[in-house]
Scaffold this active site. Sequence first.
Site, PDB file in Angstrom:
ATOM      1  N   SER A 148       8.116  14.399 -23.199  1.00 32.80           N
ATOM      2  CA  SER A 148       8.164  15.399 -24.263  1.00 32.80           C
ATOM      3  C   SER A 148       7.231  14.948 -25.377  1.00 32.80           C
ATOM      4  CB  SER A 148       9.603  15.475 -24.800  1.00 32.80           C
ATOM      5  OG  SER A 148       9.648  16.159 -26.035  1.00 32.80           O
ATOM      6  N   TYR A 161      17.789  12.176 -28.823  1.00 34.29           N
ATOM      7  CA  TYR A 161      16.903  12.805 -27.826  1.00 34.29           C
ATOM      8  C   TYR A 161      15.550  12.101 -27.829  1.00 34.29           C
ATOM      9  CZ  TYR A 161      14.125  16.510 -25.509  1.00 34.29           C
ATOM     10  OH  TYR A 161      13.300  17.226 -24.660  1.00 34.29           O
TER      11      TYR A 161
END
Length: 257
Positions: A148, A161
């Site tokens: 990501s 996260y």
Amino acid sequence: MTQVPHPLFDLRGRRALITGSSQGIGLALARALGSAGARLVLNGRDADKLAQAVSHLRQEGLEVSGQAFDVTDADQVAQAVEALEAEAPIDILVNNAGIQIRGPFTEFSHADWDRLIATNLTSAFLVGQAVARRMTARKRGKIINICSVQSELGRPTIAPYTATKGGLKMLTKGMAIDLGPHGIQVNGLGPGYFATELTSALVKDEQFTAWIEKRVPAGRWGRTDELAGAMIFLASPASDFVNGHVLYVDGGMTASL
Ligand code: NAP
């Protein structure tokens, strides 16, 4: 779907397992691999949702089956990989299953931290190890971990996260080093902001979308089909000397402050 792929990007005869592919980015990545000729195994926990995704891709003319299992459960992973390998080798593994839980750092629960780590990071270790053990014996394989922009950058309310995706980037490098001598390439694909179920709250948030339009050089959210080229590249012979790399597909976000 019927055109012949360029030999460097030809996945005919290859079989791909894509975790967390009953919707969103995983489903788009599966479709991409299928369009280059790969046989697909979709995965998710919800068997009904998985069956719908399988039937959807079948209607598009792709060769596809489903294997429901929880990527955080070591026993389920071991059984699923064994069952799949008993049918035919897994040539391409895409570790895509992931979740997001947002909250201020000081209020974030330990249980949610554990869930995030298990789903976004431990899963790639578990599935990656089970599949890599077979790939090393065959001296061939491609593993792609879905990272990501948060493998590089933080934002408020998503510290855990961000930790999982940063960890996944470094797991990718470590796996590449250990598995490279066995003819296996392990790379990361790092999406920017794409509209899926995982980001639906953000897409609906007008302020956030306005921020995306200003912050991303491309000036917009990504479309999941825009991940296809990078996916096929990392799964195909075109990337046979690319190892331990994270390819960001983010409209230029990580290039810009
Ligand atoms: P999504 O729409 O929420 O889809 C997640 C998929 O993972 C679903 O198919 C879900 O099916 C499956 N899944 C979740 N937990 C699982 C588990 N324990 N075992 C097996 N399958 C599981 O998410 P997405 O937006 O497509 O994201 C996919 C990946 O891309 C994630 O790793 C995410 O971090 C990453 N990513 C997304 C974006 C974005 O903008 N959307 C950006 C960067 C990176 P079940 O619920 O049925 O299990």
